[in-house]
Each structure stands twice: as structure tokens, then as C-alpha cells.
Write an enzyme that holds these catalytic residues in place. Structure first.
Site, PDB file in Angstrom:
ATOM      1  N   ASN A   1     -92.295  28.717 -39.069  1.00  0.00           N
ATOM      2  CA  ASN A   1     -91.613  28.947 -40.345  1.00  0.00           C
ATOM      3  C   ASN A   1     -90.711  30.172 -40.293  1.00  0.00           C
ATOM      4  O   ASN A   1     -89.546  30.122 -40.693  1.00  0.00           O
ATOM      5  CB  ASN A   1     -92.632  29.096 -41.469  1.00  0.00           C
ATOM      6  CG  ASN A   1     -93.410  27.826 -41.725  1.00  0.00           C
ATOM      7  OD1 ASN A   1     -93.136  26.791 -41.135  1.00  0.00           O
ATOM      8  ND2 ASN A   1     -94.398  27.910 -42.607  1.00  0.00           N
TER       9      ASN A   1
ATOM     10  N   SER B   1     -86.377  16.705 -35.049  1.00  0.00           N
ATOM     11  CA  SER B   1     -85.132  17.390 -35.403  1.00  0.00           C
ATOM     12  C   SER B   1     -84.363  17.911 -34.200  1.00  0.00           C
ATOM     13  O   SER B   1     -83.274  18.455 -34.345  1.00  0.00           O
ATOM     14  CB  SER B   1     -85.430  18.566 -36.339  1.00  0.00           C
ATOM     15  OG  SER B   1     -86.288  19.500 -35.703  1.00  0.00           O
TER      16      SER B   1
ATOM     17  N   SER C   1     -46.130   6.120 -36.275  1.00  0.00           N
ATOM     18  CA  SER C   1     -46.696   4.892 -36.835  1.00  0.00           C
ATOM     19  C   SER C   1     -46.696   3.809 -35.767  1.00  0.00           C
ATOM     20  O   SER C   1     -45.793   3.741 -34.930  1.00  0.00           O
ATOM     21  CB  SER C   1     -45.874   4.437 -38.039  1.00  0.00           C
ATOM     22  OG  SER C   1     -46.162   3.105 -38.389  1.00  0.00           O
TER      23      SER C   1
ATOM     24  N   GLN D   1     -85.938  21.116 -43.610  1.00  0.00           N
ATOM     25  CA  GLN D   1     -85.339  20.668 -42.354  1.00  0.00           C
ATOM     26  C   GLN D   1     -83.963  20.037 -42.600  1.00  0.00           C
ATOM     27  O   GLN D   1     -83.127  19.981 -41.703  1.00  0.00           O
ATOM     28  CB  GLN D   1     -86.254  19.654 -41.657  1.00  0.00           C
ATOM     29  CG  GLN D   1     -85.760  19.196 -40.291  1.00  0.00           C
ATOM     30  CD  GLN D   1     -86.837  18.456 -39.524  1.00  0.00           C
ATOM     31  OE1 GLN D   1     -87.810  19.065 -39.076  1.00  0.00           O
ATOM     32  NE2 GLN D   1     -86.684  17.152 -39.402  1.00  0.00           N
TER      33      GLN D   1
ATOM     34  N   LYS E   1     -41.329   6.976 -38.535  1.00  0.00           N
ATOM     35  CA  LYS E   1     -42.291   7.828 -39.234  1.00  0.00           C
ATOM     36  C   LYS E   1     -42.648   9.090 -38.449  1.00  0.00           C
ATOM     37  O   LYS E   1     -42.773   9.077 -37.227  1.00  0.00           O
ATOM     38  CB  LYS E   1     -43.589   7.043 -39.511  1.00  0.00           C
ATOM     39  CG  LYS E   1     -43.442   5.897 -40.485  1.00  0.00           C
ATOM     40  CD  LYS E   1     -43.136   6.364 -41.901  1.00  0.00           C
ATOM     41  CE  LYS E   1     -44.262   7.109 -42.537  1.00  0.00           C
ATOM     42  NZ  LYS E   1     -45.476   6.303 -42.728  1.00  0.00           N
TER      43      LYS E   1
ATOM     44  N   TYR F   1     -92.737  27.336 -47.623  1.00  0.00           N
ATOM     45  CA  TYR F   1     -91.951  26.396 -46.832  1.00  0.00           C
ATOM     46  C   TYR F   1     -92.379  24.965 -47.144  1.00  0.00           C
ATOM     47  O   TYR F   1     -93.555  24.672 -47.336  1.00  0.00           O
ATOM     48  CB  TYR F   1     -92.153  26.668 -45.333  1.00  0.00           C
ATOM     49  CG  TYR F   1     -91.316  25.772 -44.449  1.00  0.00           C
ATOM     50  CD1 TYR F   1     -90.053  26.159 -44.026  1.00  0.00           C
ATOM     51  CD2 TYR F   1     -91.778  24.521 -44.046  1.00  0.00           C
ATOM     52  CE1 TYR F   1     -89.268  25.336 -43.227  1.00  0.00           C
ATOM     53  CE2 TYR F   1     -91.003  23.682 -43.251  1.00  0.00           C
ATOM     54  CZ  TYR F   1     -89.757  24.094 -42.843  1.00  0.00           C
ATOM     55  OH  TYR F   1     -88.990  23.277 -42.057  1.00  0.00           O
TER      56      TYR F   1
ATOM     57  N   GLU G   1     -53.128  16.290 -43.511  1.00  0.00           N
ATOM     58  CA  GLU G   1     -53.917  15.351 -44.309  1.00  0.00           C
ATOM     59  C   GLU G   1     -55.402  15.440 -43.954  1.00  0.00           C
ATOM     60  O   GLU G   1     -56.265  15.405 -44.836  1.00  0.00           O
ATOM     61  CB  GLU G   1     -53.395  13.935 -44.091  1.00  0.00           C
ATOM     62  CG  GLU G   1     -52.003  13.716 -44.684  1.00  0.00           C
ATOM     63  CD  GLU G   1     -51.394  12.381 -44.290  1.00  0.00           C
ATOM     64  OE1 GLU G   1     -52.038  11.639 -43.511  1.00  0.00           O
ATOM     65  OE2 GLU G   1     -50.286  12.083 -44.755  1.00  0.00           O
TER      66      GLU G   1
ATOM     67  N   ASN H   1     -45.688  11.556 -39.438  1.00  0.00           N
ATOM     68  CA  ASN H   1     -46.764  11.736 -40.420  1.00  0.00           C
ATOM     69  C   ASN H   1     -47.460  13.088 -40.248  1.00  0.00           C
ATOM     70  O   ASN H   1     -47.832  13.453 -39.125  1.00  0.00           O
ATOM     71  CB  ASN H   1     -47.793  10.621 -40.288  1.00  0.00           C
ATOM     72  CG  ASN H   1     -47.203   9.249 -40.544  1.00  0.00           C
ATOM     73  OD1 ASN H   1     -46.348   9.091 -41.410  1.00  0.00           O
ATOM     74  ND2 ASN H   1     -47.644   8.259 -39.785  1.00  0.00           N
TER      75      ASN H   1
ATOM     76  N   LYS I   1     -80.000  21.868 -42.020  1.00  0.00           N
ATOM     77  CA  LYS I   1     -79.189  22.148 -40.840  1.00  0.00           C
ATOM     78  C   LYS I   1     -78.074  21.148 -40.567  1.00  0.00           C
ATOM     79  O   LYS I   1     -76.938  21.535 -40.299  1.00  0.00           O
ATOM     80  CB  LYS I   1     -80.094  22.292 -39.617  1.00  0.00           C
ATOM     81  CG  LYS I   1     -80.940  23.532 -39.720  1.00  0.00           C
ATOM     82  CD  LYS I   1     -82.075  23.560 -38.765  1.00  0.00           C
ATOM     83  CE  LYS I   1     -83.091  24.576 -39.238  1.00  0.00           C
ATOM     84  NZ  LYS I   1     -83.736  24.192 -40.518  1.00  0.00           N
TER      85      LYS I   1
ATOM     86  N   THR J   1     -44.351  25.187 -61.659  1.00  0.00           N
ATOM     87  CA  THR J   1     -45.564  25.014 -62.454  1.00  0.00           C
ATOM     88  C   THR J   1     -45.576  23.558 -62.894  1.00  0.00           C
ATOM     89  O   THR J   1     -44.518  22.986 -63.174  1.00  0.00           O
ATOM     90  CB  THR J   1     -45.583  25.939 -63.687  1.00  0.00           C
ATOM     91  OG1 THR J   1     -44.489  25.618 -64.540  1.00  0.00           O
ATOM     92  CG2 THR J   1     -45.502  27.404 -63.282  1.00  0.00           C
ATOM     93  N   HIS J   2     -46.742  22.970 -62.904  1.00  0.00           N
ATOM     94  CA  HIS J   2     -46.869  21.536 -63.199  1.00  0.00           C
ATOM     95  C   HIS J   2     -46.072  20.680 -62.204  1.00  0.00           C
ATOM     96  O   HIS J   2     -45.710  19.545 -62.505  1.00  0.00           O
ATOM     97  CB  HIS J   2     -46.407  21.216 -64.631  1.00  0.00           C
ATOM     98  CG  HIS J   2     -47.046  22.052 -65.682  1.00  0.00           C
ATOM     99  ND1 HIS J   2     -48.294  21.770 -66.203  1.00  0.00           N
ATOM    100  CD2 HIS J   2     -46.630  23.194 -66.281  1.00  0.00           C
ATOM    101  CE1 HIS J   2     -48.605  22.692 -67.107  1.00  0.00           C
ATOM    102  NE2 HIS J   2     -47.621  23.567 -67.164  1.00  0.00           N
TER     103      HIS J   2
END
Length: 486
Positions: free
Chosen positions: A132, A45, A299, A344, A305, A339, A312, A307, A347, A177-178
């Protein structure tokens, strides 16, 4: 990363010393052969848990000092251990520390290097503890540090939103709304809605911090220890409120990680909602805001463009963060006490989620500072869709003592008339309005414009510019000197 159920790691696969004993003497005399190569692959690990090194070293230093204070180690051995650990930390900070996969995890790497630096006293450090309780302590310290970072990042984002709200307390925009025009609000009011969301997120992180702030160190493998240790001393030295009260729970609990991941997930949902609005607002169809080159991209084929890639990508982070929470839920759901090596798996997903949360928070703060609303576009949009219809209904109730349901019906007929004529509500001639409700007078037009609508919403939490300016100022004042959590 455990003492129970350990695999007998012996160093590089298949390697033993000249005497036939395992090359990695950390495991003592129980194992005579090295693990299979695939066992090393699944077991190691250190590739990800090495980021716990600062917490591991801090915990070991506190443990060594406590052992000396309790008469379990000599002062000379404790001093040597602490000095050696400082040297290990310096190597890590300098980037010269050699993390070896053959030593499995961060704990064994640190202890091995400590032994190389100070010799025999290093072997006494692990007295009265287990990996542990060691990893449980390290991980709690790490999560606590990340929560403190989230607290600061949220405060920065909330301040950016509050400053934007103060600057645009009276900038009218459509409320939806909506995703349909509903009632006019102000841009500042819209920004403050997110301040409230992120304030709740901040509270969730602080609540999680308070609950995690108990120290597992001294729980040992699962049953505690027969050595006369002082767990309150180590807890205090590491900034915990108290030691955990049950050794089984101390080594097996990961609620603190689950709760923090849940808080990250809800925060990411709020970030995603704001990011979604930024994406929508930047389209030519809306044109509500402008953003600079700092948070947009172009772009490769379409030169026109711009963007909103930062928005996003921030919007997308919720997928990773929510899946990390779900992943740990599935890992923990069927584990018996205490344990198990399954833990493990806590993490990597947590590290990724925490990193994603930090990055998205920073990106969003930058975008909020950068974006600028376009007032004329917002005002024009606020007047479309008959957004002051509710104001007309309220006027009928207030001035003509009409029951609200009747007022709603009358207003609906007015909206239909305006829609048929292709007019906004404030452009419908009074004579036409009087064909629906004869008692209406010229005074009705005072409530049909957008500016009048927003100014009228003076109820607590409403969008009236005076409300927004006051609330933005309160938030800015609160956020000037954010209190440290915990």
C-alpha cells in the site's frame, strides 16, 4: 497492488506445488488454492504498472538503506539487496526482464526476481512496509517525474510562441470576438496570449508538484509500523520534502494524481484552442498561415488537400485527458479509508492522459515553429468588418469631448453609412462623415487605418508593436534557462 484485501495470488491459475501449497509462496500460508481465472484477469496489473519499475526500485533501495541505518537489516543484507535491485534495473533497461502476469504486479515481479538473484536477503526487504505505501510512493515518484517533463515541454512551447511573437510583433491581423472581426491586433500579440495561458499551466503543474512532494513510504498497510524506521531518511533519499504526516492518508490519498490530471486537462483545453485556430487559419477561406509538409497530410482521393492533421489530433486529445480526470474522480469519490483495490484503476487512465499530454505538447511546439503567417492576407482581413470603429468612437471622446455612449451612437451611424456605400471606414468621404458629425475634420482619418489602430494600443498588455516586442523579449529571456520545478 495492495496488501489489504489481497486475493491470494498463487502463480498460474490452478497451479500448486508438489506439497499442495500455493505455487506462489509470496502469499504465505493463508491461501490453499489459486484464484479463479477471471479473478486473475481482473486482478493483475503488471501489464500497465510495469512502467513504475524504476520508481519501485528506487523506493526499495532507499527503504533497504534506511532499514540498515536503523539496525533492522544488516549492512550485508542491505548491500546485497541494493546490488540485486541494480541488476534487476539493468535487466529492465536491457529489455530482458520477464514480467510475469502470474505475479500480479510490478512489486511482486521485482521482488521475485530479486529473490532469484540474491536469495534469502530479498525476503527481508519488505520489512516495515506494505504494498500500500509502496505503490503510493511509486506513483508519486512517477507523477513527479511526469510533471517535470511537462514543465520542460511547456517551456519549449512557450519559447516557440515567444520567438514567433518577436518575429511578428508588428504583423497586423484581425482580432475577433464571437469569431467576428472586432479590433485589429498583431500576430505577435495573439501568440503571446497563448504564452500567458501556458505559463499558468506551468504554474499549476508546479503547484501540484509542491503538494505531492511528501513521502508515503513507512505508512505501511495503513497504521504505520512498530519497527524503529526513519521516515525522514527515506523521504530525503527520494527527493521528497518530508514524510506524510498521517499513515491513513499516506496510503489512501490520490489527490496528487487528480490535481495533475486537472492541470493536464486545462493544458489540453489551451492546446485545443490553439489547434482550433490553426485549423481555421489554414482554410482557404482564411488563409492566414501556411504550414509545411512536416505537420500536414494529404488525401487518398483529393490530390489538392493539405490537412492540418497534427492540429486536429492535438485538439482531440482533450477528450481523453478530461475523461481520465473524471474517471479518477468517480473512482475516488466514495472510497472509505484507507486503501481499496478500486485505487488500482488510477494508473491506466493517468498513464494514458500523461502520454497524450506529452504528445500534444510536443506536436504543438513543432507546429508553432513550423507555421508562417501570411502578412498580406492578415492585413487585408484586419481592415475588413469596420474593425477601427472603436478607434473612431475613442477619437470622438478624446478630441470632441463627446460622452462615450454618444460617441458609440455616432460611430454606429458612420458604420451603417459605410456599409450601405460598400466602403471601409477610412474610405468614407469627409463630407459624408460631416453629415453625421459636423465637427469632424481631415484629422479623423489618422485613426481609421489599421496600422494606426494597433500602434495606439499602448496600454500595459495592449497590442502596440512596441509592447509586443518588449514582452516577447522578456519571455524569451525567462525561458532561456528554465528553472527546475520544486
Amino acid at each position: 497492488m495492495s496488501d489489504t484485501g489481497d486475493t491470494g495470488k498463487t502463480g498460474k491459475t490452478g497451479k500448486t506445488s508438489d506439497t499442495g501449497t500455493p505455487a506462489n509462496s509470496m502469499w504465505g500460508g493463508r491461501f490453499e488454492a489459486s484464484p479463479a481465472e477471471i479473478m486473475e484477469e481482473i486482478n493483475a496489473s503488471v501489464g500497465f504498472d510495469k512502467r513504475l519499475a524504476p520508481q519501485d526500485i528506487a523506493g526499495s533501495k532507499a527503504h533497504a538503506r534506511m532499514l540498515a541505518h536503523s539496525g533492522i537489516l544488516t549492512a550485508a543484507d542491505a548491500d546485497a539487496i541494493v546490488s540485486g535491485l541494480d541488476a534487476v534495473q539493468a535487466e529492465i533497461d536491457a529489455g530482458t526482464f520477464d514480467f510475469q502476469r502470474a505475479l500480479e504486479d510490478v512489486h511482486m515481479n521485482v521482488e521475485s526476481r530479486l529473490k532469484a538473484l540474491i536469495g534469502e536477503p530479498a525476503g527481508r526487504l519488505h520489512t516495515a512496509r506494505s504494498r500500500n505505501d509502496q505503490v503510493a510512493t511509486d506513483f508519486r515518484l512517477y507523477v513527479r517525474d511526469r510533471i517535470d517533463g511537462f514543465d520542460g515541454a511547456l517551456a519549449k512551447l512557450m519559447r516557440a510562441l515567444s520567438l514567433k511573437a518577436a518575429a511578428h510583433a508588428a504583423t497586423v491581423m484581425p482580432g475577433f470576438t464571437h469569431l467576428q472581426p472586432a479590433q485589429p491586433v498583431t500576430f505577435g500579440h495573439h501568440m503571446l496570449a497563448y504564452v500567458e495561458m501556458f505559463a499558468r499551466d506551468r504554474g499549476r503543474f508546479r503547484d501540484a508538484r509542491a503538494r505531492l512532494n511528501e513521502c508515503p513510504l513507512g505508512s505501511a498497510a495503513l497504521a504505520g509500523t512498530s519497527f524503529p524506521i526513519d521516515r525522514h531518511m527515506t523521504a530525503a533519499a527520494l527527493g521528497f520534502d518530508r514524510p506524510m504526516a498521517n499513515s491513513l492518508d499516506g496510503v489512501s490519498d490520490r489527490d496528487f494524481a487528480l490535481e495533475t490530471l486537472a492541470a493536464c486537462t486545462i493544458t489540453a483545453v489551451h492546446l485545443s484552442r490553439l489547434a482550433e485556430e490553426i485549423v481555421i487559419w489554414m482554410t482557404p477561406q482564411f488563409g492566414f498561415i501556411k504550414m509545411s509538409d512536416r505537420f500536414t497530410t494529404g488525401s487518398s482521393i483529393m490530390p489538392q488537400k493539405r490537412n492540418p492533421d497534427a492540429a486536429e489530433l492535438s485538439r482531440a486529445k482533450v477528450g481523453r485527458i478530461a475523461s481520465a480526470f473524471q474517471s479518477l474522480v468517480v473512482v475516488m469519490k466514495g472510497l472509505p479509508l484507507a486503501y481499496s483495490k478500486d485505487m488500482q484503476e488510477d494508473k491506466e487512465v493517468a498513464f494514458d492522459a500523461f502520454d497524450s499530454t506529452s504528445l500534444a505538447l510536443a506536436a504543438m511546439a513543432g507546429m508553432v515553429e513550423d507555421l508562417e503567417p501570411v502578412p498580406e492576407v492578415l492585413a487585408a482581413a484586419a481592415g475588413r468588418g469596420f474593425s477601427t470603429a472603436t478607434d473612431l468612437a475613442d477619437y470622438l471622446v478624446r478630441e470632441l469631448q463627446m460622452p462615450f455612449r454618444d460617441a458609440h451612437h455616432v460611430t454606429g451611424r458612420v458604420v451603417k453609412l459605410a456599409e450601405t456605400a460598400g466602403l471601409t471606414l477610412d474610405a468614407v468621404p469627409l463630407a459624408d462623415l460631416q453629415t453625421i458629425e459636423p465637427r469632424l475634420t481631415q484629422a479623423v482619418f489618422s485613426v481609421l487605418c489599421v496600422d494606426s489602430s494597433v500602434r495606439s494600443r499602448t496600454s500595459y498588455g495592449g497590442t502596440a508593436p512596441q509592447n509586443v516586442a518588449k514582452m516577447a523579449a522578456l519571455w524569451i529571456e525567462r525561458l532561456e534557462t528554465p528553472a527546475k520545478p520544486g
